[in-house]
Design an enzyme around this catalytic site. Sequence first.
Site, PDB file in Angstrom:
ATOM      1  N   GLN A   1      -7.454   0.372   4.100  1.00  0.00           N
ATOM      2  CA  GLN A   1      -8.280  -0.239   5.355  1.00  0.00           C
ATOM      3  C   GLN A   1      -9.773  -0.485   4.680  1.00  0.00           C
ATOM      4  OE1 GLN A   1      -7.528  -1.524   8.125  1.00  0.00           O
ATOM      5  NE2 GLN A   1      -5.351  -0.623   8.276  1.00  0.00           N
TER       6      GLN A   1
ATOM      7  N   GLY B   1       0.711  -1.156   0.077  1.00  0.00           N
ATOM      8  CA  GLY B   1       0.164   0.111  -0.059  1.00  0.00           C
ATOM      9  C   GLY B   1       0.864   1.137  -0.005  1.00  0.00           C
TER      10      GLY B   1
ATOM     11  N   SER C   1      -3.851  -2.845  -0.213  1.00  0.00           N
ATOM     12  CA  SER C   1      -2.643  -3.756   0.208  1.00  0.00           C
ATOM     13  C   SER C   1      -3.118  -5.115   0.137  1.00  0.00           C
ATOM     14  CB  SER C   1      -2.362  -2.873   1.410  1.00  0.00           C
ATOM     15  OG  SER C   1      -1.258  -3.920   2.076  1.00  0.00           O
ATOM     16  N   GLY C   2      -2.471  -5.944  -0.125  1.00  0.00           N
ATOM     17  CA  GLY C   2      -2.723  -7.376   0.069  1.00  0.00           C
ATOM     18  C   GLY C   2      -2.918  -8.097   1.421  1.00  0.00           C
ATOM     19  N   HIS C   3      -2.095  -7.663   2.385  1.00  0.00           N
ATOM     20  CA  HIS C   3      -2.103  -8.299   3.873  1.00  0.00           C
ATOM     21  C   HIS C   3      -3.143  -8.026   4.644  1.00  0.00           C
ATOM     22  CE1 HIS C   3       0.007  -5.274   6.455  1.00  0.00           C
ATOM     23  NE2 HIS C   3       0.494  -4.768   5.263  1.00  0.00           N
TER      24      HIS C   3
ATOM     25  N   CYS D   1       2.203   1.128  12.763  1.00  0.00           N
ATOM     26  CA  CYS D   1       3.449   2.105  12.305  1.00  0.00           C
ATOM     27  C   CYS D   1       4.103   2.744  13.296  1.00  0.00           C
ATOM     28  CB  CYS D   1       2.840   2.744  10.882  1.00  0.00           C
ATOM     29  SG  CYS D   1       2.455   1.736   9.521  1.00  0.00           S
TER      30      CYS D   1
ATOM     31  N   THR E   1       9.849  -7.778 -12.286  1.00  0.00           N
ATOM     32  CA  THR E   1       9.009  -9.070 -12.264  1.00  0.00           C
ATOM     33  C   THR E   1       7.952  -9.311 -11.464  1.00  0.00           C
ATOM     34  OG1 THR E   1      11.281 -10.277 -13.258  1.00  0.00           O
ATOM     35  CG2 THR E   1       9.632 -11.651 -12.648  1.00  0.00           C
TER      36      THR E   1
END
Length: 387
Positions: free
Chosen positions: A179, A71, A199-201, A325, A237
Amino acid sequence: MRKVYLDYNATTPIHPEVATYTLPFLHELYGNPSSMHWAGREVRPYIDQARECIADMIHAHPEEIVFTSCGTESDNHAIKGVAYSRRDKGNHIITTRVEHPGVLNTCAYLEKRGFEVTYLPVDSYGVVAPDAVRKAIRKDTILISVMHANNETGTLMPIEAIGAIARDAGVLFHSDMVQALGKIPIDVNKMQVDLAAFSGHKVYAPKGVGILYMREGVDIDNLIHGGHQEAGRRAGTENLLGIAAFGKACEAMHREMAEERPRLERLRKKLLDGIMARIEDVQLNGHPEFRLPNTLNLSFGFVESESLLIGLDLAGIAVSAGSACSSGSPEPSHVLLSMGIRPEVCQSALRISLGRDTSEEDIDYVLDVLPEVVGRLRSMSPFYTKK
Ligand code: PLP
């Protein structure tokens, strides 16, 4: 010891369907998606499919989805990309004081390079007024960046109204939607965003994969230069496993949201009501209704959030003091401070964020443990007198 994870806004476990789906990428599916031979041809469809799943979830076209590493990279790409490609049109950016560091520190970086940034205030719930955004627009404004859902409080911003204002003024609109994804419906067209970060996580996919939504026709500078991956918009990649996982996670979240959203709201209400009934001197931070279904931010009077966090951790309960964070930092949260909350109240704030594995029993356990931990810490405070 019972383990209860209530820090889903920091990160999420991998969804079981995602884990099963991505296992072959650790074994037989290892080709480079850009390769023309069989090994490359074999994996390319997985990237295409992930792009479609994600586009579907946010009402975008697949070509508008750019895969990134996280993100934060997506926020950086959007903001620096607009700044450097629109320099001839102006050097003014509008954002808010409660953004994630991925936005705030990118803006601070640009300020050192000659850009001007207006940081709009928020009200006591953490909401920016659309009218304040309108009034801040100047002839040289090139970008408005306002987050969808706040990571610390869960408060939602009036994104549709801000999108309409930006479109009216002909200014590009970026939103950090990290979020919001998977928790509430997102429609990039209704919201009229031009750029959005995901963001994926945060949605039960692995760490290390993100998305930048780029509306068709929005041409901005690249952040990472190199090969021609992602239609020349993001070199490097592709993170094949991460991308496939992100797609699968979105497919699952999309399917589960209708049931999961009210379930989380009910559990969160049970937790909030239970805490309020059992513990005195507790303040809810953020908007009481206009908020994410899974997030609670509470200040416990006469208690330091770090001590509370440690006390709960000793009982197996994982929560967060402010955002992940900034935890470990002695500074009070910039989000809560911007909402006009006194520094000592900010420093007693705890973020509790629920997710798809949170059960009724988890909430009961917290309601058993928390009053005891708060009571013990208060008994050690020289300022606390029981009402
Ligand atoms: N934006 C918001 C609102 C977030 O909550 C986070 C992560 O906590 C990010 C951006 C950064 O995402 P990532 O961890 O993928 O870099």
